[in-house]
Design a protein around this motif. Sequence first.
Motif, short mmCIF file in Angstrom:
data_model
loop_
_atom_site.label_atom_id
_atom_site.label_comp_id
_atom_site.label_asym_id
_atom_site.label_seq_id
_atom_site.Cartn_x
_atom_site.Cartn_y
_atom_site.Cartn_z
N UNK A 1 18.34 2.11 -71.24
CA UNK A 1 17.28 0.62 -70.98
C UNK A 1 16.31 0.34 -72.58
N UNK A 2 15.80 -0.86 -72.29
CA UNK A 2 15.89 -1.83 -73.66
C UNK A 2 14.70 -0.60 -74.34
N UNK A 3 14.32 -0.48 -76.08
CA UNK A 3 13.55 0.19 -76.32
C UNK A 3 11.86 -0.57 -76.45
N UNK A 4 11.99 -2.04 -76.03
CA UNK A 4 11.44 -2.43 -76.45
C UNK A 4 10.35 -2.81 -74.75
N UNK A 5 10.66 -2.14 -73.87
CA UNK A 5 10.35 -1.64 -72.47
C UNK A 5 11.07 -0.65 -72.00
N UNK A 6 11.01 0.49 -72.03
CA UNK A 6 11.85 0.98 -71.40
C UNK A 6 11.57 1.41 -69.78
N UNK A 7 11.12 -0.06 -69.30
CA UNK A 7 11.04 0.13 -67.77
C UNK A 7 11.73 -0.81 -67.20
N UNK A 8 12.79 -1.52 -67.92
CA UNK A 8 13.53 -2.53 -68.09
C UNK A 8 14.92 -1.44 -69.09
N UNK A 9 15.69 -2.77 -68.27
CA UNK A 9 16.80 -1.69 -68.41
C UNK A 9 18.18 -2.87 -67.89
#
Length: 206
Positions: A127-135
């Motif tokens: 999961x991206x730490x810039x947006x945890x909803x995006x993987x």
Amino acid sequence: MQSTLGRIPQLAVSAKFLCLLMFACLRSQVAICGAVPGMVHSVRLHNDCSSSELQVTPQGKVFSSNSLSFNELRLESVGFGKLTIFAERSARYLCFNKRWRLVGAKKKHGKWCQWQEVMEDGFNRYRSLANLNYSLAVNPQGQPMRGEKTVLVRGRHGKRARRCGRFLKRGLNLTEAINRHNKGDHPIKQPLLPQPGHHQHRRPRS
């Protein structure tokens, strides 16, 4: 001496708390504990959706295929629950850009190039730490998916998004890596340490 003895119970409590925390992480199917900062693993990431391995080219293109050209990845912990994914042969970091497209960047750009590793049904999700909803995810054809398309939602598309963001970590073929190095085919030309009982290989001709 007395101050040292006074610290022993505190150390025992701290050790017990650490053990309980590790046990909780092992039981969790959602998130795992972060590795020690600086810990490095060289792996290949096999995608469940495309049934092939993640690649990052020297031009910064990201995709998944059965090629062995650019599938050597280095996972390095940069903090508790944070890691970077570095393509060793192409010398690129795996990142999301500002348009939420997966790219191979020459330099790290903060949270856009940092990931949280999550365990899910025996697979790893990043999961991206810039947006945890995006993987990190690729579609069945091996093409990278934009960040917003990897959101875990209900329905058919949500099920596909969940599967396309799942990876299995596979170890590198050590013999293959050594052969590539000896042929001068590896961009990071560091001398290999001689193994006990073996003679050191001669440096390949340039």
